[in-house]
Design an enzyme around this catalytic site. Structure first.
Site: not given
Lengths: 277, 277
Positions: A71, A92, A132, A135, A159, A244
């Protein structure tokens, strides 16, 4: 049924085993008389730029659904990037524009936010944490910022991924308060796992669950199972959750419009889908 | 049903509208529990070399079915070519060998010959004429020579195509009598249309039908319709015929073995196929 007239939507990522899009789009295409098919393509990063360019030189490729790990890399391959792509630094969805130009957009953040709104979560002024910043995490961050959250915590095991996302966000949303390098969920209205944790058996949970309040809404991007270990633990603490697959279903109408196909509702897509968990 | 675990067989050619393979392989894969799908890819010649290389870097591409206009160009892209490919100068099947090597073979000639044999035509010592010396014509020539025909007439609107094929044939079959640049069917046991004539409405017939004897067997490679104008005219003169689809069905068991899938008979494949003319 696939024939010589069928259009392809390439679903590109690696690995492919957790792909859900073929089992959502294809039953809808079939039920709606749209002569198109989503096909999985397992592509390693080093092979991706050449593949994407080659696919879009095919006459019957209408578009591509891009997933991990491509992505972010996709952005540099586009001729034309939507504002969301620019903020998130990820893409995407790719289609062929005029003169063969590659046009990219990003819909997971929009799908995630639509799902939260349908569950009654007020995002204006909310405090959110995203674990997280790849993408999908970047996409959700961009869409949450656009939806009016006041504070956004960003955490990534790399980081600099969180820092780069923070810089892009603050350039577009100067009043947004961004907190870096913490994954403490305390005081958050919303916690999102946008990391791959949960894709594999035995993965650790993305946050310290003892710090999670029952008032916090918990969202997940992992779709390996309808109920991940993280969501189960959050639900056990009394949290409301978003699975999800909700992000996936809510974004598909936007994809269909982007590709120029007749669109429908997320509920209709879900009713037709042939997913097995 | 296509999932993230499904393997792809790319069916590459241009244009794609007359493709039949998806409607033959896919019902067989489905009926046999083989998690694979044949997908059409409409690829212009200038885009083909990059596409083929990119596809074979995908993890879930098992192979490719190559058709017009790429059968000849494929030979130069292979790392390993079967003897039939070398004689015919054309390739219609590619798979990944050890170390990612591209391995090519050619099955239309074998399919054509198997079909003739099943119809009782004796090929040993026979005199044959092939109109059209592109990929499929060259393939049939190589297989007819290997099957023992004594005389082979080769005709192509590009004379150098026929001459190049003749040179390759005579290098491998020194006793074969090759006649060039005539498409007179008189005195032939077998006449094959391996040219694209018949693909489009209003195409002229490949030979002068007044010179065709009822004793001549007539074969066709065009699959736009089960019965082409050429076959209909031959049948009207009393000739026995072989339709284009027979070559297709008879070669598929060989393809399946080449790709490493469980194979079956041409009749079984035909019974499962969902072709509409």
């Amino acid at each position: 049924m696939i024939t010589g007239n069928t259009e392809l939507i390439a679903h590109i990522g690696y690995p492919t085993h957790s792909f859900k899009a073929p089992m959502i789009y294809n039953p809808y295409f079939e039920a709606s008389g749209i002569d198109a098919v989503v096909v999985p393509m397992g592509c390693r990063p080093e092979a991706y730029p050449d593949l994407l360019r080659s696919l879009f030189r095919l006459e019957n490729v209408r578009g591509a659904l891009i997933t991990m790990p491509h992505k972010v890399a996709t952005v540099a391959l586009l001729d034309e990037a939507s504002p969301t792509v620019q903020v998130a630094g990820a893409c995407n969805a790719v289609k062929r524009g005029a003169d063969g130009r590659l046009v990219g957009d990003l819909f997971d953040g929009e799908g995630f936010v639509r799902g939260l709104r349908r569950k009654g979560l007020a995002l204006e002024g909310a405090r959110a944490l995203i674990v997280g910043c790849g993408g999908v995490g970047s996409a959700i961050a961009a869409s949450l910022a656009a939806a009016g959250v006041s504070r956004l915590g960003l955490y990534d095991i790399q980081p600099q991924a969180a820092e780069a996302l923070a810089a892009r966000l603050q350039a577009h949303f100067p009043t947004l308060s961004v907190r870096l390098h913490t994954r403490d969920p305390q005081g958050c209205d919303l916690v999102v796992n946008a990391s791959p944790l949960g894709m594999n058996e035995g993965d650790p949970l993305p946050i310290d669950m003892d710090r999670l309040s029952a008032q916090t809404f918990v969202g997940e991007v992992v779709m390996r199972a309808e109920m991940t270990a993280f969501l189960a633990a959050a639900q056990a603490r009394g949290c409301r959750i978003q699975v999800g697959a909700d992000m996936l279903f809510e974004q598909i109408p936007a994809y269909l419009e982007f590709f120029g196909y007749p669109s429908t509702s997320a509920d209709h897509l879900r009713a037709l889908a042939r997913l097995s968990y």
